[in-house]
Design an enzyme around this catalytic site. Sequence first.
Site, PDB file in Angstrom:
ATOM      1  N   ALA A  10       2.338   3.749  -5.316  1.00 48.10           N
ATOM      2  CA  ALA A  10       1.916   2.537  -6.284  1.00 48.10           C
ATOM      3  C   ALA A  10       0.565   1.250  -5.909  1.00 48.10           C
ATOM      4  O   ALA A  10      -0.073   1.498  -6.803  1.00 48.10           O
ATOM      5  CB  ALA A  10       3.208   1.452  -7.045  1.00 48.10           C
ATOM      6  N   THR A  62      10.563  10.247 -12.971  1.00 45.73           N
ATOM      7  CA  THR A  62       9.491   8.700 -13.774  1.00 45.73           C
ATOM      8  C   THR A  62       9.309   7.788 -13.536  1.00 45.73           C
ATOM      9  O   THR A  62       8.208   6.781 -13.608  1.00 45.73           O
ATOM     10  CB  THR A  62      10.987   8.601 -14.549  1.00 45.73           C
ATOM     11  OG1 THR A  62      12.120   8.165 -14.174  1.00 45.73           O
ATOM     12  CG2 THR A  62      11.157   9.915 -15.857  1.00 45.73           C
ATOM     13  N   VAL A  81       9.466   8.723  -0.134  1.00 42.62           N
ATOM     14  CA  VAL A  81      10.057   8.762  -1.000  1.00 42.62           C
ATOM     15  C   VAL A  81       9.377   9.359  -2.740  1.00 42.62           C
ATOM     16  O   VAL A  81       8.428   8.608  -2.585  1.00 42.62           O
ATOM     17  CB  VAL A  81      12.036   8.967  -1.283  1.00 42.62           C
ATOM     18  CG1 VAL A  81      12.427   9.923  -0.328  1.00 42.62           C
ATOM     19  CG2 VAL A  81      11.772   7.916  -1.333  1.00 42.62           C
ATOM     20  N   GLY A 122       0.945  -1.326  -0.039  1.00 39.58           N
ATOM     21  CA  GLY A 122       0.078   0.157   0.482  1.00 39.58           C
ATOM     22  C   GLY A 122       1.063   1.460  -0.056  1.00 39.58           C
ATOM     23  O   GLY A 122       0.816   2.071   0.635  1.00 39.58           O
ATOM     24  N   ILE A 165       8.578   3.390   1.077  1.00 40.46           N
ATOM     25  CA  ILE A 165       9.570   4.024   0.481  1.00 40.46           C
ATOM     26  C   ILE A 165       9.850   5.224   1.071  1.00 40.46           C
ATOM     27  O   ILE A 165      10.246   5.943   1.874  1.00 40.46           O
ATOM     28  CB  ILE A 165      10.470   3.697  -0.325  1.00 40.46           C
ATOM     29  CG1 ILE A 165      11.403   4.162  -0.098  1.00 40.46           C
ATOM     30  CG2 ILE A 165       8.778   4.142  -1.550  1.00 40.46           C
ATOM     31  CD1 ILE A 165      11.974   3.242  -1.472  1.00 40.46           C
ATOM     32  N   LYS A 188       4.783  22.454 -10.749  1.00 39.04           N
ATOM     33  CA  LYS A 188       6.334  22.178 -11.150  1.00 39.04           C
ATOM     34  C   LYS A 188       5.895  22.546 -13.417  1.00 39.04           C
ATOM     35  O   LYS A 188       5.510  21.717 -13.461  1.00 39.04           O
ATOM     36  CB  LYS A 188       7.029  20.353 -10.814  1.00 39.04           C
ATOM     37  CG  LYS A 188       8.105  20.114 -12.003  1.00 39.04           C
ATOM     38  CD  LYS A 188       8.864  18.950 -11.448  1.00 39.04           C
ATOM     39  CE  LYS A 188       9.201  18.296 -12.109  1.00 39.04           C
ATOM     40  NZ  LYS A 188       9.585  16.971 -11.697  1.00 39.04           N
ATOM     41  N   ALA A 205       8.646  14.112  -6.396  1.00 37.44           N
ATOM     42  CA  ALA A 205       8.599  14.684  -8.529  1.00 37.44           C
ATOM     43  C   ALA A 205       7.821  14.458  -8.781  1.00 37.44           C
ATOM     44  O   ALA A 205       8.013  13.388  -8.983  1.00 37.44           O
ATOM     45  CB  ALA A 205       9.466  15.237  -8.549  1.00 37.44           C
ATOM     46  N   ILE A 235       6.704   7.881 -11.207  1.00 37.80           N
ATOM     47  CA  ILE A 235       5.226   7.053 -10.324  1.00 37.80           C
ATOM     48  C   ILE A 235       4.889   7.480 -11.673  1.00 37.80           C
ATOM     49  O   ILE A 235       3.361   6.486 -11.702  1.00 37.80           O
ATOM     50  CB  ILE A 235       4.618   9.255  -9.928  1.00 37.80           C
ATOM     51  CG1 ILE A 235       5.662   8.852  -8.108  1.00 37.80           C
ATOM     52  CG2 ILE A 235       3.685   9.065 -10.219  1.00 37.80           C
ATOM     53  CD1 ILE A 235       5.196   9.842  -7.266  1.00 37.80           C
ATOM     54  N   SER A 251       1.264  -3.691   5.097  1.00 41.55           N
ATOM     55  CA  SER A 251       1.455  -4.119   6.577  1.00 41.55           C
ATOM     56  C   SER A 251       2.282  -2.826   6.822  1.00 41.55           C
ATOM     57  O   SER A 251       2.852  -1.796   6.870  1.00 41.55           O
ATOM     58  CB  SER A 251       2.184  -4.589   6.734  1.00 41.55           C
ATOM     59  OG  SER A 251       4.054  -5.092   7.845  1.00 41.55           O
TER      60      SER A 251
HETATM   61  P1  FAD Z   1       6.933   1.399  -1.433  1.00 32.04           P
HETATM   62  O1  FAD Z   1       6.080   2.855  -1.195  1.00 32.04           O
HETATM   63  O2  FAD Z   1       7.280   0.031  -0.478  1.00 32.04           O
HETATM   64  O3  FAD Z   1       5.160   0.327  -0.721  1.00 32.04           O
HETATM   65  C1  FAD Z   1       5.319  -1.355  -0.569  1.00 32.04           C
HETATM   66  C2  FAD Z   1       4.395  -1.296   0.333  1.00 32.04           C
HETATM   67  O4  FAD Z   1       4.232  -3.082   0.157  1.00 32.04           O
HETATM   68  C3  FAD Z   1       4.213  -0.906   1.715  1.00 32.04           C
HETATM   69  O5  FAD Z   1       2.634  -0.322   1.654  1.00 32.04           O
HETATM   70  C4  FAD Z   1       4.650  -2.169   2.336  1.00 32.04           C
HETATM   71  O6  FAD Z   1       3.716  -1.796   3.500  1.00 32.04           O
HETATM   72  C5  FAD Z   1       4.121  -3.476   2.063  1.00 32.04           C
HETATM   73  N1  FAD Z   1       4.567  -4.489   1.817  1.00 32.04           N
HETATM   74  C6  FAD Z   1       6.032  -4.734   1.786  1.00 32.04           C
HETATM   75  N2  FAD Z   1       6.486  -5.947   2.704  1.00 32.04           N
HETATM   76  C7  FAD Z   1       5.489  -6.456   3.107  1.00 32.04           C
HETATM   77  C8  FAD Z   1       4.402  -7.878   3.545  1.00 32.04           C
HETATM   78  N3  FAD Z   1       5.272  -8.353   3.983  1.00 32.04           N
HETATM   79  N4  FAD Z   1       3.012  -8.048   4.124  1.00 32.04           N
HETATM   80  C9  FAD Z   1       2.536  -6.844   3.679  1.00 32.04           C
HETATM   81  N5  FAD Z   1       3.036  -5.264   3.056  1.00 32.04           N
HETATM   82  C10 FAD Z   1       4.274  -5.471   2.787  1.00 32.04           C
HETATM   83  N6  FAD Z   1       9.183   8.617  -7.995  1.00 32.04           N
HETATM   84  C11 FAD Z   1       9.272   9.950  -8.194  1.00 32.04           C
HETATM   85  O7  FAD Z   1       7.736   9.496  -9.524  1.00 32.04           O
HETATM   86  N7  FAD Z   1       9.535  10.679  -8.335  1.00 32.04           N
HETATM   87  C12 FAD Z   1      10.780  11.367  -7.390  1.00 32.04           C
HETATM   88  O8  FAD Z   1      10.970  12.371  -6.984  1.00 32.04           O
HETATM   89  C13 FAD Z   1      10.798   9.592  -6.307  1.00 32.04           C
HETATM   90  N8  FAD Z   1      12.080  10.185  -6.018  1.00 32.04           N
HETATM   91  C14 FAD Z   1      12.562   8.623  -5.394  1.00 32.04           C
HETATM   92  C15 FAD Z   1      13.664   8.817  -4.387  1.00 32.04           C
HETATM   93  C16 FAD Z   1      14.586   7.908  -4.180  1.00 32.04           C
HETATM   94  C17 FAD Z   1      15.890   7.793  -2.906  1.00 32.04           C
HETATM   95  C18 FAD Z   1      13.443   6.778  -3.951  1.00 32.04           C
HETATM   96  C19 FAD Z   1      14.223   5.258  -4.234  1.00 32.04           C
HETATM   97  C20 FAD Z   1      12.813   6.933  -4.383  1.00 32.04           C
HETATM   98  C21 FAD Z   1      11.691   7.675  -5.622  1.00 32.04           C
HETATM   99  N9  FAD Z   1      10.796   7.753  -6.858  1.00 32.04           N
HETATM  100  C22 FAD Z   1       9.928   8.704  -7.135  1.00 32.04           C
HETATM  101  C23 FAD Z   1      10.237   6.906  -6.462  1.00 32.04           C
HETATM  102  C24 FAD Z   1       8.634   6.589  -5.889  1.00 32.04           C
HETATM  103  O9  FAD Z   1       9.188   6.315  -3.930  1.00 32.04           O
HETATM  104  C25 FAD Z   1       7.822   4.432  -6.020  1.00 32.04           C
HETATM  105  O10 FAD Z   1       8.459   4.512  -7.220  1.00 32.04           O
HETATM  106  C26 FAD Z   1       6.752   4.795  -5.484  1.00 32.04           C
HETATM  107  O11 FAD Z   1       6.815   5.325  -3.702  1.00 32.04           O
HETATM  108  C27 FAD Z   1       6.576   3.642  -5.262  1.00 32.04           C
HETATM  109  O12 FAD Z   1       6.461   3.136  -4.421  1.00 32.04           O
HETATM  110  P2  FAD Z   1       5.692   1.659  -3.843  1.00 32.04           P
HETATM  111  O13 FAD Z   1       4.274   1.523  -3.816  1.00 32.04           O
HETATM  112  O14 FAD Z   1       6.440   0.656  -5.509  1.00 32.04           O
HETATM  113  O15 FAD Z   1       6.766   0.755  -2.852  1.00 32.04           O
END
Ligand code: FAD
Length: 504
Positions: A18, A348, A50, A15, A48, A81, A53, A350, A42
């Site tokens: 993405a 890129t 972050v 959650g 993460i 932006k 942008a 998001i 969870s």
């Molecule tokens: P996460 O945010 O990591 O979410 C993962 C989810 O999975 C969480 O809810 C967690 O609780 C759940 N989870 C994991 N394991 C389990 C488990 N065992 N059981 C239940 N739940 C679980 N993107 C941009 O577009 N612009 C930016 O400026 C940008 N800056 C960034 C800077 C950095 C340094 C980094 C690393 C990334 C950046 N990104 C940026 C990318 C952006 O942060 C991600 O694409 C976006 O936040 C999506 O993350 P996610 O949802 O895939 O993963």
Amino acid sequence: MTEPERIGRVVIAGGGTAGWMTAAALTRRLGPTGVSVTLIESSDIGTIGVGEATIPTLRRFYARLGLTDAEVMGATEATCKLGIRFEGWSGAGSAFLHPFGLYGQDLDGVGFHHYWLADRARGAEAPLAAYSLGASLAEAGRFTLPSPNPPSSLSVFDWALHLDASRFAAFLRAHAERGGCQRIDARIDGVRRDPAGDLAAVVLDDGREIAGDLFIDCSGFRALLLGEALAEPYEDWGRWLLCDSAFAVPTENAPDEAPPPFTRVTARSAGWQWGIPLRHRAGNGLVFSSAHQDDAAARDELMAALPGAPLAEPRRIGFRPGRRRRAWVGNCVAVGLSAGFLEPLESTSIALIETAIERLLGLFPGRVIDPALRDEFNEQTAEEMERTRDFILLHYLLSDRDTPFWRDARAVTPPDSLVRKLAVWDARGEFVRYRWEMFHPASWLAIYDGFGRYPRMLDPAVAAVDPSRLSQSLTALRATVARAVAATPPHADFLRRLDREIAA
Ligand code: FAD
């Protein structure tokens, strides 16, 4: 025609941004057709945190959910932006803007930059950015909504948001839950597979099993389903993109300082620093190569260059640039960090989530998944990601900074797809366009120009234009842009107006 049995249950693992973007889009589009959407996250693991942008496609994504700019901006402390400002990338004190917009006006099918370069070769000094309303507004710290009917390409620009990532996920969560998405707060400890090897259910830490027909892996870098359970290999792109680490830290905003309408990315000794203005704070971070800089030095470099007082301890995040070989395997589709990652230089990630969701909806399968849909999804995903990688790599190849990191970053052997683009640009200033590219010619032009990489030859048609008439026309175009900029209020005024709109 017999309609294949439909998918009835979608399970989303994770959650973060993405997960909730996927949940919001799927409940809106598929909920009315009877598909149930369940998201498991969870709160012990967290996101993460972050990713603040964005690029303009985000606004179209939430518009399709029925959300307005004012609603999203109000909920996420967002600012506007107009592009990204690259500082120090081609020598100390250098700066250029990559705007979301066009430059000048093409003439008789010949790109504007050919005329501008011809004028420049005769000694004209006006920068390319003077012919871009988006870039000029950004540099002036001004903002207005683009005209829906721009009088010419000169006024064509677009805009995106800087937003608070946690608030954005929470906002989308509320939207998805209103639409019928069911949320479970629990840790996923494993999966159950059916006899064919597809996923049948995810198994939670309390022993419950959540069964589904289609599983979306939004579990972040860990890629719980696609990576861990299904063992889909990861293609590491570290041979092209050397950065593999980041420190992130929020800072206080200075009381009287207006937020700029652009993301700032500043070159540092072994990477680069981001600055993302929000209304309640700023997001900052340093992206660096751990092979060229140790953690202590990276942290010090970031902390010494913060624009305000830190609001938390800097947080270290490690990453591997690259992607899962296939984003969709069996009945599991990875969206977000679980599908791959490219450093956030061009904001890129998001956007890649949005396109993955759109693609999934466009190819949404029946209960028995037709491999043609999966293959198409995987091919489009791979190509889009590779083209985005090439665009990011371009910045490193063109920079002339001189530290071991920058020398190594420039010395990589680029992929053939990028070599071909560069060769055609160098030869006569044209753009090679591939399928599924996120960045269009104007973006490539912004980067070539920002780094002073100009072609050996121009379109012969420019020779037919009388130099003094060309120069007069260019002066008139610049004056049009300058007038539009002067008539536009500061970005801060726009945000204040927005606050009033939200409060009303
Ligand atoms: P996460 O945010 O990591 O979410 C993962 C989810 O999975 C969480 O809810 C967690 O609780 C759940 N989870 C994991 N394991 C389990 C488990 N065992 N059981 C239940 N739940 C679980 N993107 C941009 O577009 N612009 C930016 O400026 C940008 N800056 C960034 C800077 C950095 C340094 C980094 C690393 C990334 C950046 N990104 C940026 C990318 C952006 O942060 C991600 O694409 C976006 O936040 C999506 O993350 P996610 O949802 O895939 O993963």
